[in-house]
Design an enzyme around this catalytic site. Structure first.
Site, PDB file in Angstrom:
ATOM      1  N   ASP A  58      -7.737   8.437  -0.272  1.00  0.00           N
ATOM      2  CA  ASP A  58      -8.424   7.410   0.500  1.00  0.00           C
ATOM      3  C   ASP A  58      -8.380   7.729   1.992  1.00  0.00           C
ATOM      4  OD1 ASP A  58      -9.551   5.765  -1.329  1.00  0.00           O
ATOM      5  OD2 ASP A  58      -8.044   4.196  -1.232  1.00  0.00           O
ATOM      6  N   ARG A  67       0.845  -1.199   0.000  1.00  0.00           N
ATOM      7  CA  ARG A  67       0.000   0.000   0.000  1.00  0.00           C
ATOM      8  C   ARG A  67       0.878   1.246   0.000  1.00  0.00           C
ATOM      9  NH1 ARG A  67      -4.843   1.919  -1.565  1.00  0.00           N
ATOM     10  NH2 ARG A  67      -6.078   2.930   0.066  1.00  0.00           N
ATOM     11  N   THR A  98      -8.708   0.160 -10.176  1.00  0.00           N
ATOM     12  CA  THR A  98      -8.215  -1.016  -9.482  1.00  0.00           C
ATOM     13  C   THR A  98      -8.342  -2.228 -10.389  1.00  0.00           C
ATOM     14  OG1 THR A  98      -9.002  -0.039  -7.405  1.00  0.00           O
ATOM     15  CG2 THR A  98      -8.460  -2.368  -7.342  1.00  0.00           C
TER      16      THR A  98
END
Length: 580
Positions: free
Chosen positions: A421, A95, A381
């Site tokens: 996010d 991430r 994604t």
């Protein structure tokens, strides 16, 4: 071009149906990916004797080229890996991370928080990319082929060119304004500003050269070499929302091996990705809260079954929003959330004939006080799954967040906007937000790569999805379809979605759920029908044989490698496919 590539690789072409378990036994592996060119890259690596991890990395790199709107080395991802020889499951965190200079007011301008859509474009939304470091970490533990070999399919696609698919064209036509780099505008659009047409051959020599250098020099080249300098210059010099990233931020980034999140659902063991992904825990919460109901008896055509799923989603998403984030920076009550007594108390709130009037997070043991979180969307994604001849399995979800990410690019590669996010505001209702921006912190994700084991201890299914916070609902729905309703993975993925992360919610328009709306309304559900941008991939093992599945809403495909050749599992496309 896609068809020529596939036919060159394949000696056998079979349709995929509910009876896909009748396919010939796999001798060398199986792959599923969101684009046929990526699946072909995985097949090529398996044919060279590569491992599941090797093939997954090659597919990630190929998707970087042919799906630039969705993923790549300018973004991040998660991998869940089953090691057949050791009999264990590992998970890897790639991430993205915030620059060290980031703080709770990172997305403020003139003392006020930016609207989410205003925060996305430009440099400030770009997190330090993590995919390459994750690839290298997984390869060091599970790879068989040389690092450089994994890059060759992607390099060839970038160098020699690939055909624009309907999905990529639609993304450019619908979201192309998000691309703000000069390179991106020139590369993807015609002189009159229109998106290049489906079938146009795109060559990306800048990206081919970058991938060739990383193949030869390793990931350190990206994080310490010339690309690092270019990336920092691009985000800090952006005309929109310039950042404060440093070369030290890139040099310090490391992928992390995390403990997988595993739990039981009926006779199955479900393993997924832990924080900073919310996917693994939230999928388990949805399933475990439904365990006391006989979903198999209700069946897939029962409005009551879908109502129960909707209620369980609401409870699980509420806990997700309240408690999940980067465990390196906040206290996550993971043990309390997954405690059987807590799950039983949450499940008791679900009634077959009525809908909850209010939905709130619970109070699991170990919960920190005064936590509020607001969920953030993800759209750019992709997902892929692979098993090799030795039975190793890799399931990977990779992202650059929004379609075309931040709109910036470096060396022909789009850069993520993952920092949006995070919660834009560091507080909500006066409470400190768990998912607030902090330096070096990783934003919470919905990605949910998942591996499920049968009662015999063997992998039953590996799957994942794309589509923002719908990912969690997609994975839970597909697992119920396969495990409770005994559907093939293909049919379970193709089945319509009910998505209820809050009171009310959505059923996927044009699916078997839309005619159920009146019956669901009689149960108190206040739902609307709407299109959902969904995309999932899976491989499953039935009767000792592997079968692949890919979302009919996408251009995805599954391929098996056998002694007779390569089997392409054809997917029946829906009327609205492909769309983003």
């Amino acid at each position: 071009m896609i068809q020529r590539l596939l036919l060159a690789l394949c000696a056998v072409v079979l349709p995929l149906s509910a009876a896909s378990a009748k396919s010939p036994a796999v001798t060398s592996g199986i792959v599923s990916a969101a684009d046929p060119r990526a699946a072909a890259a995985g097949v090529a690596i398996l044919r060279q004797g590569g491992s599941a991890a090797d093939a997954a990395i090659a597919m990630m790199l190929a998707l970087n080229v042919v799906e630039p709107q969705s993923s790549g080395i300018g973004g991040g991802g998660f991998m869940v890996h089953h090691d057949a020889r050791a009999g264990k499951v590992d998970s890897y965190d790639g991430r993205e991370a915030a620059p060290a200079a980031a703080n709770g007011y990172w997305f403020y301008k003139d003392g006020a928080p930016l609207p989410h859509n205003d925060a996305v474009p430009g440099g400030r939304s770009v997190g330090v990319p993590g995919n390459l470091r994750m690839m290298a970490l997984a390869h060091s533990q599970h790879g068989r082929l040389a690092w450089a070999a994994l890059f060759q399919p992607a390099i060839a696609l970038a160098r020699d060119g690939f055909a624009i698919t309907p999905r990529l064209h639609n993304s450019l036509a619908s979201y192309g304004k998000a691309i703000i780099s000069d390179w991106g505008r020139a590369h993807f659009f015609n002189a009159d500003g229109s998106a290049k047409a489906t079938g146009t051959i795109l060559k990306n020599p800048e990206q081919a050269a970058l991938l060739a250098q990383i193949a030869a020099k390793g990931p350190d080249y990206f994080y310490h070499g010339e690309p690092a300098h270019k990336l920092v210059a691009a985000v800090n010099g952006a005309s929109v929302n310039p950042s404060q990233m440093t070369l030290a931020d890139l040099a310090a980034y490391q992928a992390k091996q995390r403990p997988p999140v595993c739990g039981t659902y009926r006779v199955y063991r479900v393993c997924g990705m832990g924080p900073p992904s919310s996917g693994g825990i939230t999928v388990l919460l949805i399933l475990k809260q439904l365990e006391r109901f006989d979903l198999a008896k209700l069946g897939k055509d029962s409005p009551v079954a879908w109502h129960l799923l909707a209620e369980s989603e609401r409870l699980a998403y509420a806990d997700r929003d309240a408690y999940l984030g980067d465990g390196d920076h906040i206290v996550i009550p993971q043990k309390g959330l997954l405690d059987p007594s807590y799950i039983a108390a949450r499940s008791a709130l679900i009634a077959p004939q009525t809908t909850m009037a209010e939905v709130a997070p619970g109070m699991p043991a170990g919960a920190p006080p005064r936590v509020r979180v607001a969920p953030g969307p993800e759209h750019g994604t992709t997902d892929m799954a692979v098993a090799d001849a030795q039975g190793n399995v890799a399931e990977v979800t990779s992202t650059i967040e929004s379609v075309f990410g931040s709109g910036l690019s470096v060396d022909g590669t789009m850069l993520n906007n993952e920092l949006t996010d995070f919660d834009i505001e560091p507080t909500k209702n006066g409470y400190l937000a768990a998912n607030r921006v902090e330096g070096t912190k990783r934003p919470r994700s919905s990605m949910a790569p998942t591996i499920v084991y049968g009662p015999d201890g063997k992998v039953r299914i590996a799957l994942g999805a794309a589509g923002g916070s719908t990912i969690i609902a997609q994975v839970a729905k597909a697992l119920i379809g396969v495990l409770d309703w005994k559907m093939s993975a293909q049919d379970a993925i193709a089945m319509g979605l009910i998505y209820t992360p809050y009171p009310g919610g959505v059923v996927e328009k044009g699916t078997q759920l839309e005619p159920m709306l009146p019956a669901l309304a009689a149960l108190g559900e206040q739902l609307r029908a709407a299109p959902l941008g969904l995309k999932a991939n899976a491989i499953e093992q039935v009767g000792g044989r592997w079968s692949g599945a890919a979302d009919p809403r996408s251009e995805g495909v599954a391929m098996s490698v056998t002694g007779q050749g390569t089997i392409i599992h054809r997917i029946e496309r829906g009327p609205n496919a492909p769309h983003e």
